[in-house]
Enzyme design. Structure first.
Site, PDB file in Angstrom:
ATOM      1  N   ALA A 249       0.803  -1.236   0.000  1.00  0.00           N
ATOM      2  CA  ALA A 249       0.000   0.000   0.000  1.00  0.00           C
ATOM      3  C   ALA A 249       0.830   1.278   0.000  1.00  0.00           C
ATOM      4  O   ALA A 249       0.280   2.376   0.135  1.00  0.00           O
ATOM      5  CB  ALA A 249      -1.000   0.033   1.157  1.00  0.00           C
ATOM      6  N   ALA A 250       2.145   1.175  -0.215  1.00  0.00           N
ATOM      7  CA  ALA A 250       2.953   2.401  -0.307  1.00  0.00           C
ATOM      8  C   ALA A 250       2.521   3.217  -1.537  1.00  0.00           C
ATOM      9  O   ALA A 250       2.353   4.442  -1.464  1.00  0.00           O
ATOM     10  CB  ALA A 250       4.435   2.050  -0.384  1.00  0.00           C
ATOM     11  N   GLY A 251       2.318   2.518  -2.651  1.00  0.00           N
ATOM     12  CA  GLY A 251       1.881   3.214  -3.871  1.00  0.00           C
ATOM     13  C   GLY A 251       0.488   3.815  -3.702  1.00  0.00           C
ATOM     14  O   GLY A 251       0.203   4.909  -4.204  1.00  0.00           O
ATOM     15  N   ASP A 252      -0.381   3.099  -2.989  1.00  0.00           N
ATOM     16  CA  ASP A 252      -1.738   3.613  -2.741  1.00  0.00           C
ATOM     17  C   ASP A 252      -1.678   4.880  -1.887  1.00  0.00           C
ATOM     18  O   ASP A 252      -2.388   5.861  -2.136  1.00  0.00           O
ATOM     19  CB  ASP A 252      -2.588   2.563  -2.011  1.00  0.00           C
ATOM     20  CG  ASP A 252      -2.742   1.286  -2.831  1.00  0.00           C
ATOM     21  OD1 ASP A 252      -2.718   1.374  -4.075  1.00  0.00           O
ATOM     22  OD2 ASP A 252      -2.870   0.209  -2.223  1.00  0.00           O
TER      23      ASP A 252
HETATM   24  O1  RIB Z   1      -1.728  -2.107  -3.188  1.00  0.00           O
HETATM   25  C1  RIB Z   1      -1.871  -3.022  -2.141  1.00  0.00           C
HETATM   26  C2  RIB Z   1      -3.155  -3.784  -2.296  1.00  0.00           C
HETATM   27  O2  RIB Z   1      -3.085  -4.590  -3.455  1.00  0.00           O
HETATM   28  C3  RIB Z   1      -3.459  -4.744  -1.177  1.00  0.00           C
HETATM   29  O3  RIB Z   1      -4.137  -4.147  -0.112  1.00  0.00           O
HETATM   30  C4  RIB Z   1      -4.231  -5.855  -1.873  1.00  0.00           C
HETATM   31  O4  RIB Z   1      -5.562  -5.931  -1.493  1.00  0.00           O
HETATM   32  C5  RIB Z   1      -4.077  -5.588  -3.371  1.00  0.00           C
HETATM   33  O5  RIB Z   1      -5.205  -5.043  -3.894  1.00  0.00           O
END
Ligand code: RIB
Length: 299
Positions: A249-252
């Site tokens: 989730a760093a990119g998110d």
């Molecule tokens: O970007 C990380 C996410 O990728 C995770 O939370 C997982 O659910 C996938 O969708």
């Protein structure tokens, strides 16, 4: 502050810690297992709200406990979840291995995410109309993503595409409708079919996406920070040095933080710096939504 709408996936992450991720044919022993709210779309909505944005989300979960938990987690940080429908399928599930270097590999079972379709988008048209920024990823059907891009562009909305997982073929005509694209190096390679083994090669590939029409190409380069390519050329932004325990989730977090800062009318340079800091904090903690910092922490 401009409103942010995230359209995308919600997954329950089944996170298994291992020393080394298994190679094909190999069996390894896991160290622990945890269930953590995730999904690229939900992570971005959660992060944008926790970082101070005015956020709504469109997506789908199943009529099960995982679905309820994921929606409640978003509600806890103030995301408007009225656009998340309950489908007659399982909630999306991601199986994630995290190794001792904090690197991950992920397999996603889309489940209810696959039901996000044009009809749902049309029903929730007013959410698009009311938003300034629309954030998309690629864990809902590709044709829905393409439909949203065309619809949002016709309403002059600013669209950020986080092209993850990278699509095999992305229609060239859509690049010109994107304000921002935020691939990592692997996604950039897949999107452009160009090599990205050095900063020079990354710059050339980013330039290619800019030539195809994306106004701001921002490549996330892990511990090397981010590279921006726009009509003025190339700009590099370093990331704070941290010890990574889990990069999930760093990119998110980066994409969401960028959107929040821009929705507050910050400059692109300020927005990328804010996003680099937020993403750096997230890798020092385990899990997806469990790792995302608040605005106060980043500041
Ligand atoms: O970007 C990380 C996410 O990728 C995770 O939370 C997982 O659910 C996938 O969708």
């Amino acid at each position: 502050m401009g409103k942010i709408l995230v359209i995308g996936s919600l997954n329950m992450d089944m996170v298994i810690k291992v020393s080394n991720t298994p190679k094909p044919g190999e069996t390894v022993m896991g160290k622990s297992i945890q269930y953590i709210p995730g999904g690229k779309g939900a992570n971005q909505a959660y992060a944008a709200a926790k970082l101070g944005g005015d956020v709504a989300m469109i997506g789908a979960v199943g009529k099960d406990d995982h679905g309820d938990l994921l929606v409640n987690n978003l509600l806890d940080v103030g995301v408007d979840t009225c656009g998340i429908k309950k489908a007659d399928m399982n909630t999306g599930l991601a199986v994630i291995y995290v190794n001792k270097a904090g690197e991950n590999c992920i397999v996603v079972l889309a489940g209810a995410n696959d039901t996000v379709n044009k009809a749902q988008i049309d029903e929730l048209h007013s959410y698009i109309e009311d938003s300034e920024w629309i954030i998309l990823q690629m864990e809902i059907p590709k044709k829905t993503v393409e439909y949203v891009i065309k619809k949002a562009a016709s309403l002059n909305k600013k669209i950020i595409l986080n092209p993850a997982p990278a699509p095999e073929n992305f229609p060239d005509e859509l690049f010109g409708m994107l304000e921002i694209i935020t691939p990592n190096e692997t996604e950039l390679e897949k999107l452009t079919k160009m090599h990205v083994n050095s900063m020079d090669e990354i710059t050339l590939a980013a330039k290619e996406l800019n030539k195809k029409g994306v106004s701001q190409v921002i490549v996330t380069c892990g511990k090397n920070g981010a590279l921006l390519f726009n009509s003025k050329g190339k700009f590099q932004y370093s990331a704070p040095k941290v010890t990574a325990v889990d990069t999930t989730a760093a990119g998110d977090t980066f994409t969401a933080a960028l959107a929040v800062a821009l929705s507050e009318n910050k400059t692109m340079r300020e927005a990328i710096r804010f996003a680099n800091k937020a993403a750096s904090i997230s890798v020092t903690r385990s899990g997806a939504q469990s790792s995302i910092p608040s605005k106060e922490e980043v500041n």
